[in-house]
Design an enzyme around this catalytic site. Structure first.
Site, short mmCIF file in Angstrom:
data_model
loop_
_atom_site.label_atom_id
_atom_site.label_comp_id
_atom_site.label_asym_id
_atom_site.label_seq_id
_atom_site.Cartn_x
_atom_site.Cartn_y
_atom_site.Cartn_z
N ARG A 212 9.24 -1.48 -7.65
CA ARG A 212 10.63 -1.30 -8.48
C ARG A 212 10.07 -1.02 -9.93
O ARG A 212 9.73 -1.89 -10.33
CB ARG A 212 11.38 -2.48 -8.36
CG ARG A 212 12.92 -2.38 -8.93
CD ARG A 212 13.27 -3.66 -9.22
NE ARG A 212 12.73 -4.12 -10.55
CZ ARG A 212 12.79 -5.41 -10.97
NH1 ARG A 212 13.30 -6.39 -10.19
NH2 ARG A 212 12.39 -5.78 -12.13
N TYR B 69 8.66 -10.17 -17.86
CA TYR B 69 8.01 -10.98 -16.98
C TYR B 69 6.80 -10.04 -16.03
O TYR B 69 6.43 -10.72 -15.23
CB TYR B 69 8.98 -11.48 -15.76
CG TYR B 69 9.83 -10.69 -15.45
CD1 TYR B 69 11.22 -10.40 -15.72
CD2 TYR B 69 9.76 -9.55 -14.36
CE1 TYR B 69 12.26 -9.58 -15.30
CE2 TYR B 69 10.87 -8.89 -13.86
CZ TYR B 69 11.91 -8.80 -14.16
OH TYR B 69 12.86 -7.84 -13.71
N HIS C 278 15.55 -4.30 -13.00
CA HIS C 278 16.27 -4.85 -12.18
C HIS C 278 17.92 -4.06 -12.34
O HIS C 278 18.36 -3.54 -11.37
CB HIS C 278 16.54 -6.10 -12.02
CG HIS C 278 17.65 -6.67 -11.00
ND1 HIS C 278 17.40 -6.52 -9.63
CD2 HIS C 278 18.80 -7.04 -11.29
CE1 HIS C 278 18.84 -6.96 -9.24
NE2 HIS C 278 19.37 -7.29 -10.14
#
Lengths: 444, 362
Positions: free
Chosen positions: A332, A345, A336
């Site tokens: 990804r 993160y 998100h």
């Protein structure tokens, strides 16, 4: 073991010996008793339980929690887009290949422009599919228009392939009166019955992910019963595979012998949760066997491999009335969603590496160009065309008025019941009394 | 209470009663053939008719193949085949999810949840998928062909997990309908309506009455409309509202009250969502008093919704506070079941139902 047996049993014993179940057989026949047989068993005797025969073993042996080697990943193109020697794949015509590549570019550009629009405050929300363009487009290309799709939320490329226009995407994102969803849901919750794409359900970023999976199984069963040359296809992520609905759906699909493809976009992250915090199995592909489902692991960033895997899976599903699990490994690249900043993160270097070194677009472009089907000129033509179309689509979508207020109350049921008709009257009275409390761009 | 109910239920087989009570259903009078059936047989008949009249309809759930643990699906698999009537794995979220998918493709999916106490794993599918399927898609898609059947309610020895009345959870979900029949004749007609209604329906069957209730049920295909309450006993002093098995208890309370000269109007709500406010409102405006009774725990029970609505609409006509005679706020107990249940005497002693001339607080 010493047994006293009758003649019939003796014959049975001989049969067993001949079938190599018995290591040695000593027959003792003293004159005063019937035959005695000494039997030493060699291999485990097979016994019946509900569910079928199993062999017994005298050894206490636990099946290991994992195979020594991970399930290999099917790919056709190497990291640079060169076709691997001995690679098996379903051939793709020039027309299809060019459309695949063009749609991948379109998807990427659409995502870029919508993302920017959100950052500018023109859209409330957006979620990109960066890095997963091959999964989106190649899977769609390998399916037929009659295959029904139960998406998660990172597969708008499937709609794009089928002909959903940039304007239609924009209308849903802006929630205007041309949105087929009538402005009821957040952006990227597309749906189109014309294109057999069920409306996106997930409330993004929270725990509701895989509810559509069992629905897809029911739909597949319907297709089977109606003897259609079609299957159901459903998408979900690595995070989604932890939800109960995933397990329910796979089990049902196997038992009901439903022609459904379960396509997992294992992109390494469920918002901020890496796969090491998500499961301890070898990814998602190994879970298929646990439910009696044929499975494959594919390089999700390899458009040809995705195309071939989905193509083959679809044939098997429909011909043999069985579910297939496809785990597409990918990354990804984007956050998100626009509500997320993934650099909090994970390292920006990691993101950059995947974006450059493993980019699905550049790999496929290399292969398409190597066939003489694409060029720099075609690329720049396409990109400027898309950009123009996108900006126009946004301009029009933004200008188009919102859906009428009565659409808040319609479609809760097929016909609005009395309580909703009363509530609509109350709301309209409230608007008359305090118009300043309400947005002025919703027509009454 | 068991003997009470069984005595009363046998009465259901007799036409009418001295007090003009209509506990028996009044649908489809006339010269149609009727047969004396219990509740599970009436449900079974409805399912046979549903599958017969629509070749794209399906019945499935746990143990449905051999006839079901309550015998409601007897004979269906043999008659319609295992492709249309089948067992599912033991997984309620899968059962309902699968049913939604079937319904979304234009089929009728009549799903059985073995006991309402087990419906909760499917709650997410019901609330987030089934209820919103049409709305979120802008009416491009719907799963109206879905009907979820579940036996609910006290059975005398069911304890925590075979006695629950979870209707209130579902009444809070826009987009589905909640239907509860009181008797065999009602059940057949309401179930056929629910199956054919273009919206997903949760249909709770009072398991207590599966064998206990016997009634003349017309053999033909008939439907009873949803969202229409029925006044099954006319009166002028107080309105009682209930559904399902509890109506038999309330009927007893009405008979007792009659002896003290109180004329009771008893209403079967039948559909709890969307519910027929108009019938209840008209009745309370006539009588001035309301008593609601249900087995489910009183706090947050559906009686609260009825009470609040009637207070809003009938405040000036009310002569007494609205009474709720309900189950207690405990998990459904085993040994203590007789103390938990909203009995006819609890109803009779409530402030609403005592003689209008007395005003004592219960």
């Amino acid at each position: 073991m010493r047994l006293a047996i009758s003649a019939t049993t003796y014959r049975m014993v001989l049969l067993l010996r001949d079938s190599h179940q018995i290591q040695s057989l000593v027959i003792v026949t003293p004159w005063w008793i019937r035959s005695q047989v000494l039997v030493h068993t060699k291999t485990p005797i097979v016994m019946d339980f509900p569910g079928g025969k199993v062999a017994f073993t005298p050894e206490i042996h636990f099946i290991s929690e994992s195979n020594e080697e991970r399930v290999p990943c099917y790919r056709v193109l190497d990291d640079n887009g060169q076709q691997l020697t001995n690679s098996q794949f379903v051939p793709v015509s020039k027309e299809i290949a060019v459309k695949m590549y063009s749609d991948m570019v379109t998807l990427q550009m659409m995502d870029n422009i919508f993302y920017e629009a959100q950052r500018q405050g023109r859209l409330s929300f957006y979620a990109t599919a960066f890095g997963e363009e091959a999964i989106n487009i190649a899977s769609a290309a390998a399916l037929s228009p009659d295959d029904v799709i139960f998406p998660q939320y990172r597969e708008p490329g499937v709609l794009l392939w089928r002909g959903f226009t940039l304007q239609e995407f924009a209308n849903q994102c802006f929630g205007n009166k041309s949105d087929y969803g009538k402005g009821r849901q957040m952006p990227v919750h597309y749906g189109s019955n014309k294109l057999n794409y069920f409306t996106v359900s997930a409330t993004i970023a929270y725990s509701l992910l895989t509810q559509l999976l069992p629905n897809a199984v029911g739909a597949a069963y319907s297709l089977k019963m109606d003897e259609k040359d079609a299957c159901a296809v459903t998408f979900f992520g690595d995070g989604g595979s932890s939800e109960g609905d995933f397990h329910a759906a796979l089990n049902f699909a196997a038992v009901m012998e439903a022609p459904v493809l379960f396509i997992c976009r294992n992109n390494g992250w469920a918002i901020s949760t890496p796969t090491s915090d998500q499961f301890r199995s070898d990814g998602v592909v190994v879970k298929g066997r646990a439910y009696g489902i044929r499975s494959i692991r594919v390089d999700g960033n390899d458009a040809l491999a995705m195309y071939s895997a989905v193509h083959e899976a679809r044939e098997m599903a429909i011909r043999e009335h069985r579910p297939i699990l496809i785990e597409a490994l990918t990354y990804r690249v984007g956050h998100h969603s626009t509500s997320d900043d993934s650099t909090r993160y994970r390292s920006a270097d990691e993101i950059e590496w995947w974006n450059k070194a493993r980019n699905p677009l550049s790999r496929f472009r290399t292969w398409v160009e190597s066939n003489g089907w694409w060029s720099d000129e075609a690329e720049s033509d396409l990109r400027s065309k898309i950009k123009k179309e996108m900006l126009e689509a946004i301009r029009v979508a933004e200008k188009t008025e919102k859906p009428n207020l009565n659409h808040m109350f319609s479609d809760v049921y097929d016909v609005p019941p009395l309580n909703l008709r009363e509530q609509e009257l109350l709301v309209r009275q409230a608007i008359k009394s305090h118009p300043q409390d309400y947005p002025s761009d919703v027509p009454l | 209470m068991a003997s009470l109910l069984s005595r009363f239920c046998r009465k259901l087989a007799l036409p009418g009663s001295a007090h003009g009570s209509r506990m028996t259903s009044t649908t489809a009078c006339g010269s149609e053939t009727v047969k004396s059936l219990n509740l599970y047989s009436a449900i079974n008949q409805a399912l046979h008719i549903a599958l017969e009249t629509d070749p794209r309809s399906y019945v499935f759930g746990e143990d449905v193949g051999f006839g079901g643990v309550f015998r409601c699906t007897t004979g269906l698999a043999e008659r319609f085949g295992k492709n249309r009537v089948f067992n599912t794995p033991l997984c309620e979220q899968g059962i309902v999810g699968f049913g939604i998918g079937l319904a979304a493709m234009g089929n009728r999916a009549v799903v059985e949840i073995q006991v309402a106490d087990y419906i909760y794993p499917a709650f997410d599918q019901i609330v987030n998928e089934a209820a919103k399927f049409r709305y979120r898609s802008g009416n491009q898609f719907n799963c109206g062909g879905l009907t979820i059947r579940a036996p609910y309610g006290a059975v005398g020895h069911g304890g925590h997990y075979h006695s629950q009345s979870p209707e209130a959870f579902f009444c809070h979900v826009p987009g589905i309908k909640v239907v509860i029949p009181r008797s065999p004749r009602e059940a057949k007609g309401l179930l056929l309506s629910s199956i054919r209604d273009p919206n997903p329906v949760v249909f709770f069957e009072p398991k207590w009455l599966y064998r206990q209730a016997v009634e003349e049920v017309p053999e033909h295909d008939y439907m009873i409309p949803l969202s229409q309450a029925e006044i099954i006993r006319e009166g002028s002093d107080i309105t009682l509202v209930g559904w399902g098995a509890q109506l038999t208890v309330m009927e007893q309370a009405c008979l007792d009250a009659e002896k003290e000269g109180i004329s009771c109007e008893l209403i079967d709500l039948k559909t709890l969502l969307p519910w027929d406010k108009e019938t209840v409102e008209a009745s309370v405006k006539k009588t001035g008093r309301l008593l609601i009774s249900h087995e489910a725990p009183i706090t947050g029970g559906f009686g609260a919704e009825i009470s609040a609505t009637i207070l809003e609409r009938c405040f000036l006509k009310l002569e007494a506070p609205v009474s709720r005679v309900c189950g207690l706020d405990t998990p459904f107990p085993l040994v203590f079941e007789p103390f938990y249940m909203p009995t006819k005497n609890k109803a009779s002693s409530s402030s609403s139902l005592s003689s209008p001339s007395k005003t004592h607080i219960f």
